[in-house]
Every structure is written in structure tokens, then in C-alpha cells.
Design a protein around this motif. Structure first.
Motif, PDB file in Angstrom:
ATOM      1  N   THR A  25      -0.994   4.791   3.932  1.00 47.59           N
ATOM      2  CA  THR A  25      -0.088   5.466   4.866  1.00 47.59           C
ATOM      3  C   THR A  25       0.679   6.611   4.188  1.00 47.59           C
ATOM      4  O   THR A  25       0.706   6.709   2.958  1.00 47.59           O
ATOM      5  CB  THR A  25       0.966   4.482   5.408  1.00 47.59           C
ATOM      6  OG1 THR A  25       1.798   4.071   4.311  1.00 47.59           O
ATOM      7  CG2 THR A  25       0.329   3.257   6.022  1.00 47.59           C
ATOM      8  N   CYS A  26       1.337   7.420   5.012  1.00 51.44           N
ATOM      9  CA  CYS A  26       2.162   8.510   4.497  1.00 51.44           C
ATOM     10  C   CYS A  26       3.155   7.972   3.461  1.00 51.44           C
ATOM     11  O   CYS A  26       3.394   8.598   2.435  1.00 51.44           O
ATOM     12  CB  CYS A  26       2.956   9.185   5.611  1.00 51.44           C
ATOM     13  SG  CYS A  26       2.015   9.676   7.063  1.00 51.44           S
ATOM     14  N   ILE A  27       3.757   6.802   3.749  1.00 48.54           N
ATOM     15  CA  ILE A  27       4.814   6.329   2.859  1.00 48.54           C
ATOM     16  C   ILE A  27       4.279   5.673   1.588  1.00 48.54           C
ATOM     17  O   ILE A  27       5.051   5.330   0.705  1.00 48.54           O
ATOM     18  CB  ILE A  27       5.850   5.422   3.570  1.00 48.54           C
ATOM     19  CG1 ILE A  27       5.186   4.188   4.164  1.00 48.54           C
ATOM     20  CG2 ILE A  27       6.608   6.208   4.618  1.00 48.54           C
ATOM     21  CD1 ILE A  27       6.203   3.165   4.676  1.00 48.54           C
ATOM     22  N   ASN A  28       2.952   5.503   1.460  1.00 50.63           N
ATOM     23  CA  ASN A  28       2.417   5.109   0.157  1.00 50.63           C
ATOM     24  C   ASN A  28       2.592   6.249  -0.842  1.00 50.63           C
ATOM     25  O   ASN A  28       2.605   6.040  -2.049  1.00 50.63           O
ATOM     26  CB  ASN A  28       0.924   4.760   0.241  1.00 50.63           C
ATOM     27  CG  ASN A  28       0.682   3.368   0.811  1.00 50.63           C
ATOM     28  OD1 ASN A  28      -0.160   3.185   1.671  1.00 50.63           O
ATOM     29  ND2 ASN A  28       1.424   2.390   0.339  1.00 50.63           N
ATOM     30  N   CYS A  29       2.664   7.479  -0.340  1.00 50.84           N
ATOM     31  CA  CYS A  29       2.808   8.637  -1.220  1.00 50.84           C
ATOM     32  C   CYS A  29       4.183   9.291  -1.130  1.00 50.84           C
ATOM     33  O   CYS A  29       4.606   9.942  -2.070  1.00 50.84           O
ATOM     34  CB  CYS A  29       1.738   9.680  -0.922  1.00 50.84           C
ATOM     35  SG  CYS A  29       0.069   9.133  -1.306  1.00 50.84           S
ATOM     36  N   HIS A  30       4.854   9.172   0.010  1.00 48.60           N
ATOM     37  CA  HIS A  30       6.156   9.838   0.183  1.00 48.60           C
ATOM     38  C   HIS A  30       7.253   8.803   0.401  1.00 48.60           C
ATOM     39  O   HIS A  30       7.124   7.969   1.291  1.00 48.60           O
ATOM     40  CB  HIS A  30       6.147  10.752   1.410  1.00 48.60           C
ATOM     41  CG  HIS A  30       5.184  11.888   1.329  1.00 48.60           C
ATOM     42  ND1 HIS A  30       5.423  13.007   0.576  1.00 48.60           N
ATOM     43  CD2 HIS A  30       3.976  12.090   1.901  1.00 48.60           C
ATOM     44  CE1 HIS A  30       4.409  13.849   0.701  1.00 48.60           C
ATOM     45  NE2 HIS A  30       3.512  13.318   1.494  1.00 48.60           N
ATOM     46  N   ASP A  31       8.328   8.880  -0.353  1.00 49.43           N
ATOM     47  CA  ASP A  31       9.493   8.046  -0.060  1.00 49.43           C
ATOM     48  C   ASP A  31      10.107   8.590   1.232  1.00 49.43           C
ATOM     49  O   ASP A  31      10.470   9.760   1.289  1.00 49.43           O
ATOM     50  CB  ASP A  31      10.490   8.138  -1.219  1.00 49.43           C
ATOM     51  CG  ASP A  31      11.752   7.330  -0.963  1.00 49.43           C
ATOM     52  OD1 ASP A  31      12.098   6.531  -1.842  1.00 49.43           O
ATOM     53  OD2 ASP A  31      12.396   7.493   0.104  1.00 49.43           O
ATOM     54  N   THR A  39      -3.617  21.042   2.031  1.00 48.44           N
ATOM     55  CA  THR A  39      -4.338  20.249   3.021  1.00 48.44           C
ATOM     56  C   THR A  39      -4.149  18.757   2.747  1.00 48.44           C
ATOM     57  O   THR A  39      -4.025  18.338   1.602  1.00 48.44           O
ATOM     58  CB  THR A  39      -5.843  20.585   3.041  1.00 48.44           C
ATOM     59  OG1 THR A  39      -6.485  19.654   3.931  1.00 48.44           O
ATOM     60  CG2 THR A  39      -6.478  20.434   1.679  1.00 48.44           C
ATOM     61  N   HIS A  40      -4.119  17.973   3.810  1.00 47.77           N
ATOM     62  CA  HIS A  40      -4.040  16.514   3.690  1.00 47.77           C
ATOM     63  C   HIS A  40      -5.364  15.854   4.055  1.00 47.77           C
ATOM     64  O   HIS A  40      -5.402  14.683   4.394  1.00 47.77           O
ATOM     65  CB  HIS A  40      -2.906  15.960   4.556  1.00 47.77           C
ATOM     66  CG  HIS A  40      -1.565  15.979   3.876  1.00 47.77           C
ATOM     67  ND1 HIS A  40      -0.865  17.132   3.644  1.00 47.77           N
ATOM     68  CD2 HIS A  40      -0.797  14.980   3.362  1.00 47.77           C
ATOM     69  CE1 HIS A  40       0.273  16.842   3.026  1.00 47.77           C
ATOM     70  NE2 HIS A  40       0.339  15.538   2.844  1.00 47.77           N
ATOM     71  N   ARG A  41      -6.471  16.606   3.995  1.00 51.64           N
ATOM     72  CA  ARG A  41      -7.754  15.946   4.265  1.00 51.64           C
ATOM     73  C   ARG A  41      -8.245  15.179   3.043  1.00 51.64           C
ATOM     74  O   ARG A  41      -9.027  14.250   3.148  1.00 51.64           O
ATOM     75  CB  ARG A  41      -8.809  16.954   4.715  1.00 51.64           C
ATOM     76  CG  ARG A  41     -10.045  16.216   5.248  1.00 51.64           C
ATOM     77  CD  ARG A  41     -11.184  17.133   5.626  1.00 51.64           C
ATOM     78  NE  ARG A  41     -11.908  17.627   4.465  1.00 51.64           N
ATOM     79  CZ  ARG A  41     -13.109  18.175   4.520  1.00 51.64           C
ATOM     80  NH1 ARG A  41     -13.718  18.311   5.672  1.00 51.64           N
ATOM     81  NH2 ARG A  41     -13.692  18.619   3.433  1.00 51.64           N
TER      82      ARG A  41
HETATM   83  C1  HEC Z   1      -2.397  10.254  -1.026  1.00 55.75           C
HETATM   84  C2  HEC Z   1      -1.059  10.767  -1.035  1.00 55.75           C
HETATM   85  C3  HEC Z   1      -0.483  11.409   0.203  1.00 55.75           C
HETATM   86  C4  HEC Z   1      -0.538  10.934   1.489  1.00 55.75           C
HETATM   87  C5  HEC Z   1      -1.236   9.678   2.013  1.00 55.75           C
HETATM   88  C6  HEC Z   1       0.225  11.846   2.288  1.00 55.75           C
HETATM   89  N1  HEC Z   1       0.721  12.862   1.512  1.00 55.75           N
HETATM   90 FE1  HEC Z   1       1.918  14.396   2.097  1.00 55.75          FE
HETATM   91  N2  HEC Z   1       1.785  15.252   0.282  1.00 55.75           N
HETATM   92  C7  HEC Z   1       1.160  14.691  -0.807  1.00 55.75           C
HETATM   93  C8  HEC Z   1       1.188  15.655  -1.902  1.00 55.75           C
HETATM   94  C9  HEC Z   1       0.598  15.428  -3.260  1.00 55.75           C
HETATM   95  C10 HEC Z   1       1.852  16.812  -1.419  1.00 55.75           C
HETATM   96  C11 HEC Z   1       2.125  18.134  -2.155  1.00 55.75           C
HETATM   97  C12 HEC Z   1       3.210  17.943  -3.119  1.00 55.75           C
HETATM   98  C13 HEC Z   1       3.550  19.077  -4.003  1.00 55.75           C
HETATM   99  O1  HEC Z   1       3.295  20.248  -3.676  1.00 55.75           O
HETATM  100  O2  HEC Z   1       4.109  18.737  -5.043  1.00 55.75           O
HETATM  101  C14 HEC Z   1       2.245  16.512  -0.063  1.00 55.75           C
HETATM  102  C15 HEC Z   1       2.985  17.381   0.734  1.00 55.75           C
HETATM  103  C16 HEC Z   1       3.481  17.042   1.995  1.00 55.75           C
HETATM  104  C17 HEC Z   1       4.388  17.847   2.780  1.00 55.75           C
HETATM  105  C18 HEC Z   1       4.983  19.194   2.382  1.00 55.75           C
HETATM  106  C19 HEC Z   1       4.116  20.263   2.951  1.00 55.75           C
HETATM  107  C20 HEC Z   1       4.450  21.660   2.556  1.00 55.75           C
HETATM  108  O3  HEC Z   1       3.927  22.552   3.234  1.00 55.75           O
HETATM  109  O4  HEC Z   1       5.169  21.867   1.577  1.00 55.75           O
HETATM  110  C21 HEC Z   1       4.599  17.176   3.956  1.00 55.75           C
HETATM  111  C22 HEC Z   1       5.455  17.639   5.109  1.00 55.75           C
HETATM  112  C23 HEC Z   1       3.816  15.949   3.902  1.00 55.75           C
HETATM  113  N3  HEC Z   1       3.159  15.897   2.694  1.00 55.75           N
HETATM  114  C24 HEC Z   1       3.769  15.018   4.906  1.00 55.75           C
HETATM  115  C25 HEC Z   1       2.870  13.947   4.946  1.00 55.75           C
HETATM  116  C26 HEC Z   1       2.629  13.117   6.117  1.00 55.75           C
HETATM  117  C27 HEC Z   1       3.334  13.268   7.436  1.00 55.75           C
HETATM  118  C28 HEC Z   1       1.667  12.211   5.774  1.00 55.75           C
HETATM  119  C29 HEC Z   1       0.991  11.187   6.658  1.00 55.75           C
HETATM  120  C30 HEC Z   1       0.396  11.704   7.893  1.00 55.75           C
HETATM  121  C31 HEC Z   1       1.326  12.450   4.376  1.00 55.75           C
HETATM  122  N4  HEC Z   1       2.068  13.510   3.922  1.00 55.75           N
HETATM  123  C32 HEC Z   1       0.417  11.709   3.648  1.00 55.75           C
HETATM  124  C33 HEC Z   1       0.571  13.445  -0.871  1.00 55.75           C
HETATM  125  C34 HEC Z   1       0.309  12.627   0.229  1.00 55.75           C
END
Ligand code: HEC
Ligand code: HEC
Ligand code: HEC
Ligand code: HEC
Ligand code: HEC
Ligand code: HEC
Ligand code: HEC
Ligand code: HEC
Length: 437
Positions: A314-320, A390-392
Motif C-alpha cells: 500500500t501507499c503507507i508501506n512507503c509513505h508515513d 511515475t508510480h508504475r
Molecule cells: C514502493 C514505494 C512507494 C509506494 C507503494 C508509493 N510511493 Fe509515492 N513515492 C515513492 C517514492 C520513492 C517517491 C519519490 C520520492 C523522492 O523524490 O524522494 C514518491 C513520491 C510521491 C509523491 C510526491 C510526488 C511529487 O510529484 O513530488 C506523492 C504525492 C506520492 N508519492 C503519493 C503516493 C500515493 C498516493 C501512493 C499510493 C497510491 C504511493 N505514493 C505509493 C514511493 C512509493
């Protein structure tokens, strides 16, 4: 059997057991703590997980939570979720645009502004209006591009809803286009309880909980059901359409189309409140031809295509969720991916060392997990530099660049090299499946 033979056999058996245990650990070890989350039966798309005690509750605002949840309040207060909409009476320094250079044909002045939206990438300005006796806001006709430090024209009715509203910012209330995501309480109950993303945007209405905390709980997007958990973030961090467009046209709904999942509250099934943003294999203003997001706020659209989402990460596995400190940002770096992944493990990378996986030196920028798996390919505004990762997660190949005009990881970094150069390297590395034949 002689005593000595028995001894040797026992030592051998223990050694084999030890090696096997080590191999199993190497293959599965790091992901084991997450196994419960990953293997739990998922509840299904339409199941409502909102606590029953929240059904007739209303939004009360973060001030009410502070006295009992001091630590969470502080974490959240310092995060970007509180900075999005700022009341400029309370904080005049919230304005980042340079008003000395505001173009003369702008439909607003600095003195008219009530709220600012955004800071980091762009800032827009909200003015209060009265629409037939109802208080609403409109957005000014210029926005400040923070990345380029200049004014750019802004039309809130461009893109997909140009046929849904009059093409004039001063006639379009933010109640339809913005406030569900940019105020707390508006999404479901149409009250601007608090500007910005506060506690109840993720925990749902908490009036009853604040009175009887133990008896009336609020929703906690824990890891119980991974998809319902990510939806709490995706109510805002995803591009969608008004649910009613499944049965109505833009013309039917003229002047009342919503750009957010109206009616949604945390714990409810998000699919019941939105229509999927259309993509039929052709490039749009929101997506590249391979379906990957081209703009900001596409985290959800991208993430649902990843194997990680499908398997229950999930999102929160990576983001507090409170601090929002991104665990990959320094000083953690790759370690935040490697808390689950390890070389030669079952979930990959399958190679046994970082160099074997990335074909770059271990300390090279070209060996950073996110540089290849989350390249910066999205933009906040057409003229802005690509800064949205990208989050793909799946690797975007140079071949996809040829087919879909989507930037790939290799050439995003090696900008002076051709697509053929990258394909040549991939071929040499034994990855010819991605090379155009
Ligand atoms: C596997 C880990 C992981 C997951 C799962 C993940 N993220 Fe991220 N996310 C990251 C990383 C890594 C970055 C980029 C961080 C950086 O630039 O230091 C990021 C960046 C972001 C940003 C900042 C975007 C920007 O333009 O600066 C947002 C908002 C975000 N994530 C939301 C989400 C949301 C909502 C979800 C679930 C739908 C999600 N993340 C799932 C790892 C993850
Ligand atoms: C009077 C004190 C009090 C107030 C006010 C209060 N809480 Fe709580 N909250 C608690 C207590 C106590 C618990 C632990 C309840 C339990 O586990 O039985 C709790 C638990 C929670 C939980 C965890 C729920 C779970 O399922 O584990 C969340 C989330 C939460 N509160 C959010 C909020 C929010 C948001 C507000 C403000 C709108 C708020 N609280 C206001 C005392 C309070
Ligand atoms: C009510 C809408 C809403 C919800 C719910 C929401 N966000 Fe956000 N999020 C935003 C907005 C708007 C911003 C941009 C704030 C800004 O730039 O001032 C943002 C910014 C972020 C950032 C970037 C922070 C930075 O420092 O640049 C991350 C990461 C993020 N959100 C993750 C999440 C996660 C994870 C969840 C779910 C637990 C979530 N968000 C839920 C609206 C929301
Ligand atoms: C962007 C979404 C978001 C916002 C905003 C948010 N929370 Fe949370 N909160 C979560 C999520 C998700 C969890 C579950 C985290 C987990 O289980 O690891 C959580 C957990 C909690 C818990 C339970 C902690 C525990 O150890 O069980 C409390 C209490 C809480 N939040 C209170 C608050 C308060 C108070 C605010 C506002 C000051 C707030 N939250 C703002 C998403 C959010
Ligand atoms: C479906 C939810 C949603 C709607 C509707 C929405 N936004 Fe946002 N907006 C977000 C999220 C989430 C982010 C931050 C994540 C990102 O940009 O990738 C954001 C970012 C922004 C930013 C950039 C913040 C920064 O710090 O640079 C601005 C400005 C903004 N929105 C203005 C608006 C305006 C004006 C409207 C209405 C015309 C609107 N938004 C409608 C969810 C939404
Ligand atoms: C909480 C555990 C966890 C974290 C943290 C995590 N992953 Fe994953 N990842 C997984 C699981 C589980 C899979 C699915 C494995 C499978 O399909 O066999 C996966 C799959 C992947 C894949 C396969 C392709 C795809 O479509 O998803 C890539 C690439 C990936 N992860 C990259 C990353 C990166 C980069 C990070 C850090 C930003 C990261 N992961 C953080 C657990 C995690
Ligand atoms: C130079 C680019 C690059 C970097 C850096 C990179 N990867 Fe990969 N990764 C790839 C490519 C290409 C694939 C597809 C490999 C294949 O299918 O053979 C891949 C595949 C994966 C997979 C899917 C399983 C597999 O082995 O095919 C996972 C998981 C993964 N990477 C995780 C990571 C993690 C974690 C990091 C950081 C330590 C990382 N990657 C760094 C290019 C990279
Ligand atoms: C974030 C930046 C980054 C990314 C992404 C990246 N590289 Fe590199 N690459 C480098 C750097 C820096 C070097 C210099 C040598 C080193 O550090 O290993 C390099 C070196 C190389 C070299 C050997 C030196 C040369 O110029 O002939 C090749 C070939 C190469 N990269 C191909 C690729 C391919 C193919 C991809 C995509 C799978 C890729 N790189 C992704 C940064 C990157």
C-alpha cells in the motif's frame, strides 16, 4: 555404524539444514514480516469498511484531536498536507508569486485573495464570491509557476471538463472543481470544515469519536485490507471523473460536474464514487500512450498498474501518512526499497548483486532504484520541467518510447544519447526482449 560415521553424518545434516534455512531466508526473509498483509483475503471492491459509529458523525477539525493525539498532530502539522491551502489573513507570507510582475489583464489583484493553493510547484489564488446566495470561491486567471518563477495563464475549465462549464474562471466555483480534495469535510458533507488535508480527510468524520473515543472509533487505513487502505490516498491522488458520467453526458450535468469523488468517506469503497478516467490506448492530456501518467496527481492511476499494488503493498508501506517524509528521500535511499527486496530473493531483483542487476557501478546514480523504476516523467504544467516520478514501478523501456512517446528511464538520465544507444546496451546486457526488432 561406527560412532565416527554417525558424527560425520549428523554434522552434514545440520550443515545442510543450516544452508537450506539460509537459502530460504535469502529468498523470502525480508518479505516475511509482510506476509500477513500480502496473503490476507481481500474484501472486494464494493465492501464498506467504515466503522458503523461514523455513519451519522460530522467533521470537527484537527484542533479537536490535538489534545489527545499530540504526537500525530505535530507530525502532520509539519507536513505538506497542511501547506496546500493557506488563509492569507492568518499567514500573509504564504504568497510566493511575484505580484510586481502580475500581467495587467489578470482578473484579480493581490488584495482580493482569500486563500492560496499550493507552493512547491505552482500557486493559484482563490477569491470569495457569492453565487445565488451561496458562498463559493473562484480561481484567478493567472498562476505562479514556482519552478520557472513566472506567471502563466490559468483556466480552470481546460482539459476534460471544457464542455462542462462556461469557459471563464470567474463563473466557475471551486466547490465543483477543487474543494473536495483541497478542503477537509467538503468531499462528502459539502462543508469547508478546515482548509487543507487534515486528520478527518483520512480518518473520516470524528465528531462522535472526539466525545467518546473508546466507544466510537474512526477509520484507520491500517493494513487490514490493502486496497481499501490505498483508496484513502487515492481519493485525492488520482485522476477520475464524476460518477454520474457513467449514465449522463457533460451537457446533462452542465455547470455541476465534480472533479472529485463526491460523497466518499474513508473506509467506503472508492469505486462507488468515481468513474475511471478514460484511456483507450491513445495518448491523452493525462496519460501517455502506454497508460502511464503524464501529469501530477496520477500516483493512483499509475500505482494500480504495479505488481506491488496487485499483491497488496500500500501507499503507507512507503509513505508515513502523517509526516509524509518519503522514506526513499535521503538519508535512507535504496534501503527503503531493500526493506522488502533483496538480491537473489523471490520478489526480486533476481540477480545476486546490485551490479548484476543494474549494470552500473554500485555507487553510481545509475544504480539507484528509483532512478530506473520511478523516473521523473510527469509535469505539473506543460512548460515545467518533468519532476513527477511515475508510480508504475515496472521498468519503462526505450522501445515504449518509440511506440508511445513516453520517456524511458535510460534516456531520462542519458539525455545526450539516442534510443538506439540504450537498446544496444540492453542487448549487450541480455535484455533483448525490449529492443525493437
Ligand atoms: C514502493 C514505494 C512507494 C509506494 C507503494 C508509493 N510511493 Fe509515492 N513515492 C515513492 C517514492 C520513492 C517517491 C519519490 C520520492 C523522492 O523524490 O524522494 C514518491 C513520491 C510521491 C509523491 C510526491 C510526488 C511529487 O510529484 O513530488 C506523492 C504525492 C506520492 N508519492 C503519493 C503516493 C500515493 C498516493 C501512493 C499510493 C497510491 C504511493 N505514493 C505509493 C514511493 C512509493
Ligand atoms: C478525548 C480524547 C480524544 C480525542 C478528542 C480524539 N481522540 Fe482519537 N483516540 C483516543 C483514544 C483514547 C484512542 C484509543 C481508542 C482505543 O483504542 O480504544 C483513540 C484512537 C484513535 C485512532 C485509532 C483508531 C484505531 O482503530 O486504532 C485514530 C485514527 C484517532 N483516534 C483519530 C482521532 C482524530 C482524527 C481525532 C480528532 C477529530 C481524535 N482522534 C480525537 C482519544 C481521543
Ligand atoms: C484530501 C486530499 C488528500 C488525501 C486524502 C491525501 N493527500 Fe497527499 N497530498 C494532497 C495534496 C493536495 C498535496 C499537495 C500539497 C502541497 O503541495 O502543498 C499532497 C501531497 C502529498 C505528498 C507530497 C509531500 C511533499 O513533501 O512533497 C505525499 C508524499 C502525499 N501527499 C502522500 C499521501 C498519502 C500516502 C496519502 C494517504 C495516506 C495521502 N497523501 C492522502 C492531497 C491529499
Ligand atoms: C493523509 C492521511 C492521514 C492524515 C491527514 C492523518 N492520518 Fe492518522 N493515520 C493515517 C493512516 C493511514 C494511519 C494508519 C497507519 C498505520 O497503521 O501504520 C493512521 C493512524 C493514526 C492513528 C493510530 C496510530 C496507531 O498507532 O495505531 C492515530 C491516533 C491518528 N492516525 C491520528 C491522526 C490525527 C490526530 C491526525 C491529524 C492531526 C491524523 N491522524 C492525520 C492517515 C492519516
Ligand atoms: C481529485 C482531487 C483533486 C482535485 C479535484 C484538485 N486537486 Fe489540486 N492537487 C491534488 C493533489 C493530490 C495534489 C498533489 C499531488 C500532485 O500534485 O501530484 C494537488 C496539487 C495541486 C497544486 C500544486 C501544489 C503545489 O504545492 O505546487 C495546485 C496549485 C492545485 N492542486 C490546485 C488545484 C485547483 C485550483 C483545483 C480546482 C480547479 C484542484 N487543484 C483540483 C488533488 C486535487
Ligand atoms: C513493503 C514491501 C515492499 C517495499 C517497501 C517495496 N517493494 Fe517492490 N515489491 C514488493 C512485492 C511484494 C512485489 C511483488 C513481487 C512479485 O510480483 O513477485 C514487488 C514488486 C516490485 C517490482 C516488480 C514490477 C512491478 O510491476 O511492480 C519492482 C520494479 C519493485 N517492486 C520496485 C520497488 C522499488 C523501486 C521500491 C522502493 C521505492 C520498492 N519496490 C519497495 C514489495 C515491496
Ligand atoms: C539501471 C536501471 C535499474 C536500476 C538502477 C534498478 N533496476 Fe530493477 N530492473 C531494471 C530492469 C531493466 C528490470 C527488468 C529485468 C528483467 O525483466 O530481466 C528490473 C526489474 C526489477 C524487479 C523485478 C524482478 C526482476 O528481477 O526482474 C525488481 C523487484 C527490481 N527491479 C527492483 C529493483 C531495486 C530494489 C533496485 C534498487 C536496488 C533496482 N531494481 C534498481 C532496471 C533497474
Ligand atoms: C540516474 C541516471 C542513470 C540512469 C537512470 C541510467 N544510467 Fe547509465 N550511467 C549513468 C552514469 C552516471 C554512468 C557512468 C558510469 C557509472 O557510474 O557506472 C552510466 C553509464 C552507462 C553506460 C556505460 C558508459 C557509457 O557511457 O558507455 C551505459 C552503456 C549505460 N549507462 C546505459 C544505461 C541504460 C541502458 C540505462 C537504462 C536501463 C541506464 N544507463 C540508466 C547514469 C544513469
Amino acid at each position: 555404524m561406527k560412532k565416527k560415521t554417525v558424527l560425520i553424518l549428523s554434522i552434514l545434516l545440520v550443515a545442510i539444514a543450516g544452508i537450506t534455512a539460509f537459502m530460504i531466508y535469502k529468498k523470502y526473509g525480508k518479505i516475511v514480516p509482510y506476509m500477513e498483509q500480502l496473503t490476507k483475503e481481500q474484501v472486494g471492491e464494493n465492501v464498506n469498511l467504515q466503522p458503523t459509529s461514523q455513519k451519522d458523525a460530522h467533521y470537527v477539525g484537527s484542533q479537536k484531536c490535538q489534545k489527545c493525539h499530540e504526537e500525530k498532530f505535530k507530525d502532520w502539522k509539519d507536513s505538506y498536507h497542511t501547506k496546500m491551502i493557506q488563509d492569507i489573513k492568518a499567514n500573509p507570507s504564504a504568497i510566493v508569486g511575484d505580484f510586481a510582475t502580475l500581467p495587467e489583464d489578470a482578473d484579480f489583484k493581490k488584495e482580493d485573495i482569500v486563500y492560496t493553493i499550493g507552493t512547491k510547484f505552482k500557486q493559484r489564488y482563490m477569491m470569495e464570491v457569492d453565487f445565488n446566495g451561496t458562498k463559493d470561491y473562484v480561481v484567478g486567471s493567472y498562476q505562479w509557476n514556482t519552478q520557472l518563477k513566472k506567471w502563466q495563464p490559468y483556466s480552470s475549465t481546460k482539459d476534460w471538463y471544457q464542455d462542462a462549464f462556461e469557459n471563464n474562471n470567474s463563473k466557475v466555483g471551486t466547490s465543483k472543481t477543487c474543494d473536495g480534495c483541497h478542503f477537509t469535510g467538503f468531499m462528502s458533507q459539502e462543508k469547508r470544515t478546515e482548509p487543507s488535508v487534515s486528520c478527518e480527510a483520512c480518518h473520516g468524520p470524528a465528531s462522535k469519536h472526539a466525545l467518546h473515543p473508546e466507544q466510537d472509533l474512526v477509520y484507520k487505513a491500517s493494513n487490514a485490507d490493502p486496497k481499501r487502505s490505498s483508496e484513502v490516498c487515492m481519493q485525492c491522488h488520482m485522476r477520475n471523473r464524476d460518477k454520474r458520467l457513467e449514465t449522463h453526458t457533460l451537457k446533462d450535468l452542465f455547470g455541476d460536474v465534480r472533479d472529485y469523488p463526491k460523497g466518499y468517506e474513508p473506509g467506503m469503497p472508492l469505486v462507488d464514487y468515481k468513474k475511471k478516467a478514460p484511456f483507450d490506448g491513445k495518448e491523452t492530456s493525462e496519460f501517455y500512450g502506454n497508460g502511464v501518467g503524464k501529469k501530477n496527481r496520477t500516483q493512483g492511476n499509475d500505482y494500480v498498474q504495479s505488481m506491488m499494488y496487485k499483491h497488496g503493498i500500500t501507499c503507507i508501506n512507503c509513505h508515513d501518512p502523517h509526516k509524509l517524509d518519503n522514506t526513499v528521500a535521503k538519508p535512507l535511499g535504496d534501503a527503503s526499497c531493500m526493506k522488502c527486496h533483496s538480491f537473489g530473493s523471490a520478489i526480486g531483483p533476481h540477480q545476486s548483486t546490485i551490479e548484476a542487476h543494474t549494470h552500473h557501478k554500485a555507487d553510481s546514480k545509475g544504480s539507484s532504484c528509483i532512478e530506473c523504476h520511478m523516473p521523473k516523467i510527469g509535469k505539473h504544467l506543460p512548460e515545467s520541467p518533468a519532476t513527477v516520478r511515475t508510480h508504475r514501478f515496472g521498468f519503462i523501456t526505450p522501445d515504449e518510447t518509440k511506440k508511445y512517446k513516453v520517456p524511458n528511464a535510460c534516456n531520462s538520465c542519458h539525455q545526450d544519447k539516442s534510443l538506439e544507444w540504450s537498446e544496444e546496451a540492453l542487448k549487450k546486457w541480455g535484455m533483448s526482449q525490449w529492443v525493437t526488432k
